[in-house]
Design a protein around this motif. Structure first.
Motif, PDB file in Angstrom:
ATOM      1  N   ILE A   3       1.912 -15.265  -5.807  1.00 39.70           N
ATOM      2  CA  ILE A   3       2.438 -14.468  -4.378  1.00 39.70           C
ATOM      3  C   ILE A   3       2.103 -13.058  -4.596  1.00 39.70           C
ATOM      4  N   LEU A   4       2.495 -12.438  -5.337  1.00 42.03           N
ATOM      5  CA  LEU A   4       2.474 -11.354  -5.672  1.00 42.03           C
ATOM      6  C   LEU A   4       0.769 -10.681  -5.506  1.00 42.03           C
ATOM      7  N   ASN A   5      -0.228 -11.375  -6.021  1.00 42.19           N
ATOM      8  CA  ASN A   5      -1.628 -11.033  -6.089  1.00 42.19           C
ATOM      9  C   ASN A   5      -2.156 -11.443  -4.724  1.00 42.19           C
ATOM     10  N   VAL A   6      -1.578 -12.261  -3.828  1.00 43.17           N
ATOM     11  CA  VAL A   6      -1.762 -12.529  -2.412  1.00 43.17           C
ATOM     12  C   VAL A   6      -1.275 -11.578  -1.628  1.00 43.17           C
ATOM     13  N   ARG A   7      -0.320 -10.856  -1.603  1.00 41.69           N
ATOM     14  CA  ARG A   7       0.231  -9.832  -0.925  1.00 41.69           C
ATOM     15  C   ARG A   7      -0.569  -8.646  -1.317  1.00 41.69           C
ATOM     16  N   LEU A   8      -0.957  -8.403  -2.683  1.00 43.44           N
ATOM     17  CA  LEU A   8      -1.519  -7.093  -2.810  1.00 43.44           C
ATOM     18  C   LEU A   8      -2.941  -7.372  -2.278  1.00 43.44           C
ATOM     19  N   GLN A   9      -3.652  -8.381  -2.215  1.00 44.01           N
ATOM     20  CA  GLN A   9      -4.984  -8.631  -1.217  1.00 44.01           C
ATOM     21  C   GLN A   9      -4.591  -7.887   0.066  1.00 44.01           C
ATOM     22  N   LYS A  10      -3.610  -8.478   0.816  1.00 39.75           N
ATOM     23  CA  LYS A  10      -3.296  -8.408   2.015  1.00 39.75           C
ATOM     24  C   LYS A  10      -3.030  -6.813   2.158  1.00 39.75           C
ATOM     25  N   LEU A  11      -2.509  -6.286   1.389  1.00 43.07           N
ATOM     26  CA  LEU A  11      -2.176  -4.686   1.166  1.00 43.07           C
ATOM     27  C   LEU A  11      -3.407  -3.881   1.162  1.00 43.07           C
ATOM     28  N   GLU A  12      -4.487  -4.419   0.425  1.00 44.03           N
ATOM     29  CA  GLU A  12      -5.607  -3.658   0.527  1.00 44.03           C
ATOM     30  C   GLU A  12      -6.481  -4.038   1.589  1.00 44.03           C
ATOM     31  N   ARG A  13      -6.574  -5.061   2.228  1.00 46.57           N
ATOM     32  CA  ARG A  13      -6.984  -5.282   3.766  1.00 46.57           C
ATOM     33  C   ARG A  13      -6.396  -4.511   4.630  1.00 46.57           C
ATOM     34  N   LEU A  14      -5.055  -4.214   4.556  1.00 46.90           N
ATOM     35  CA  LEU A  14      -4.516  -3.121   5.566  1.00 46.90           C
ATOM     36  C   LEU A  14      -5.119  -1.804   5.364  1.00 46.90           C
ATOM     37  N   ARG A  15      -5.549  -1.155   4.239  1.00 45.99           N
ATOM     38  CA  ARG A  15      -5.771  -0.203   3.882  1.00 45.99           C
ATOM     39  C   ARG A  15      -7.301  -0.085   4.224  1.00 45.99           C
ATOM     40  N   ALA A  16      -8.186  -1.093   4.061  1.00 46.98           N
ATOM     41  CA  ALA A  16      -9.586  -1.165   4.605  1.00 46.98           C
ATOM     42  C   ALA A  16      -9.756  -1.030   5.923  1.00 46.98           C
ATOM     43  N   LYS A  17      -8.627  -1.392   6.625  1.00 53.64           N
ATOM     44  CA  LYS A  17      -8.615  -1.369   8.130  1.00 53.64           C
ATOM     45  C   LYS A  17      -8.441   0.012   8.671  1.00 53.64           C
ATOM     46  N   GLY A  18      -8.033   1.185   7.622  1.00 55.59           N
ATOM     47  CA  GLY A  18      -7.755   2.215   8.129  1.00 55.59           C
ATOM     48  C   GLY A  18      -6.039   2.385   8.517  1.00 55.59           C
ATOM     49  N   ILE A  19      -5.187   1.098   7.952  1.00 52.79           N
ATOM     50  CA  ILE A  19      -3.943   1.165   8.350  1.00 52.79           C
ATOM     51  C   ILE A  19      -2.974   1.839   7.162  1.00 52.79           C
ATOM     52  N   ASP A  20      -2.077   2.537   7.415  1.00 47.04           N
ATOM     53  CA  ASP A  20      -1.301   3.187   6.085  1.00 47.04           C
ATOM     54  C   ASP A  20      -0.221   2.187   6.055  1.00 47.04           C
ATOM     55  N   PRO A  21      -0.100   1.224   5.000  1.00 45.20           N
ATOM     56  CA  PRO A  21       1.061   0.287   5.005  1.00 45.20           C
ATOM     57  C   PRO A  21       2.351   0.956   4.773  1.00 45.20           C
ATOM     58  N   TYR A  22       2.680   2.215   4.401  1.00 45.73           N
ATOM     59  CA  TYR A  22       3.777   2.817   4.022  1.00 45.73           C
ATOM     60  C   TYR A  22       3.554   4.301   4.666  1.00 45.73           C
ATOM     61  N   PRO A  23       3.652   4.354   6.121  1.00 47.23           N
ATOM     62  CA  PRO A  23       3.840   5.724   6.762  1.00 47.23           C
ATOM     63  C   PRO A  23       5.220   6.284   6.587  1.00 47.23           C
ATOM     64  N   HIS A  24       4.969   7.663   6.566  1.00 47.33           N
ATOM     65  CA  HIS A  24       6.299   8.491   6.559  1.00 47.33           C
ATOM     66  C   HIS A  24       7.480   8.436   7.551  1.00 47.33           C
ATOM     67  N   SER A  25       7.051   8.039   8.621  1.00 51.68           N
ATOM     68  CA  SER A  25       8.105   8.115   9.883  1.00 51.68           C
ATOM     69  C   SER A  25       7.665   7.201  11.119  1.00 51.68           C
ATOM     70  N   TYR A  26       8.753   6.737  11.941  1.00 51.10           N
ATOM     71  CA  TYR A  26       8.396   5.902  12.956  1.00 51.10           C
ATOM     72  C   TYR A  26       9.455   6.255  14.034  1.00 51.10           C
ATOM     73  N   ARG A  27       9.321   6.599  15.149  1.00 52.24           N
ATOM     74  CA  ARG A  27      10.364   6.912  16.247  1.00 52.24           C
ATOM     75  C   ARG A  27      10.888   5.513  17.068  1.00 52.24           C
ATOM     76  N   ARG A  28      12.111   5.297  16.602  1.00 47.33           N
ATOM     77  CA  ARG A  28      12.818   4.186  16.945  1.00 47.33           C
ATOM     78  C   ARG A  28      13.785   4.489  18.155  1.00 47.33           C
ATOM     79  N   THR A  29      13.692   3.924  19.318  1.00 50.54           N
ATOM     80  CA  THR A  29      14.517   4.258  20.421  1.00 50.54           C
ATOM     81  C   THR A  29      15.987   3.486  20.420  1.00 50.54           C
TER      82      THR A  29
END
Length: 238
Positions: A3-29
């Motif tokens: 399970i950990l390996n599969v999720r790590l692969q998804k993490l790398e795919r997100l980064r490959a798409k230019g998505i930061d999986p751990y952004p610093h902030s988000y504005r919630r209303t």
């Protein structure tokens, strides 16, 4: 490990798409419950079309996911409660593919319009989705709760995630302490901090915890009672 390996692969795919999986902030209303309350208030007013007037941004942990081809439902949980969210491929377009790299336990920020489904459940129809934190470890068994006492007490964070009653107790305690503080403050009392490590193990008959304070090169004791320092404050006029 699988399970950990599969999720790590998804993490790398997100980064490959230019998505930061751990952004610093988000504005919630709104929180989830504020969003539901806002929708209910507007929908009860005459002449209003809440489906086109209630746009909110919420953030929380995804605790359930139900894929249905070109649409998918998920449940988002924050500190106030749970809200169903709806992903539609025709609305999100390319961003709909993001769902392939999401897992139960991920933290998401979503913006969209509040609607009511055919079953009558208040739902957020997602217009934009942001990954706030990619979860690498699975939640307790299928979100049915955590029953093993040893794990509940040694890993309290899992207990808080899996058992709503544990969260309710934590919130209740916070409210109780706040009420006590307010009660005393309204009667002219002042809250003070007293030392946790003291040079003399006084104020009780319990066997004290002893430690060595390297910076001062001296032995100190974990306080047994706070009354001696409180009496000094009274002597000083507080």
């Amino acid at each position: 490990n699988e399970i950990l390996n599969v999720r790590l692969q998804k993490l790398e795919r997100l980064r490959a798409k230019g998505i930061d999986p751990y952004p610093h902030s988000y504005r919630r209303t709104h929180t989830t419950q504020q969003a539901i309350s806002l929708y209910e208030a507007i929908s009860s007013a005459e002449g209003c079309d809440p489906a086109s007037s209630v746009e909110v941004s919420i953030a929380g942990r995804m605790v359930a996911f139900r894929g249905m081809g070109k649409a998918a439902f998920a449940d988002l949980l924050d500190g106030s409660g749970r809200l169903q969210i709806l992903f539609r491929q025709n609305i999100l377009e390319d961003k709909y593919l993001l769902l392939d790299d999401l897992d139960i336990g991920d933290w998401l920020g979503v913006t969209g319009l509040m609607i009511r489904t055919r079953t009558g459940e208040v739902t957020l129809e997602v217009r934009d989705c942001t990954v706030l934190s990619k979860s690498l470890r699975p939640l307790p068994e299928k979100w049915h709760g955590l029953a093993e006492v040893e794990i509940r007490y040694r890993q309290r964070y899992l207990d808080l995630i899996a058992n709503p009653q544990a969260r309710e107790i934590a919130v209740m305690r916070s409210k109780l302490v706040r009420t006590l503080r307010s009660f005393m403050d309204n009667r002219g009392f002042m809250e003070v901090e007293t030392p946790v490590l003291v040079p003399i193990a006084a104020g009780g008959t319990a066997k004290p915890f002893t430690t060595h304070y390297g910076a001062l090169n001296r032995d100190l004791y974990l306080r047994i009672a706070t009354e001696l320092y409180l009496k000094r404050l009274i002597v000083g006029g507080l």
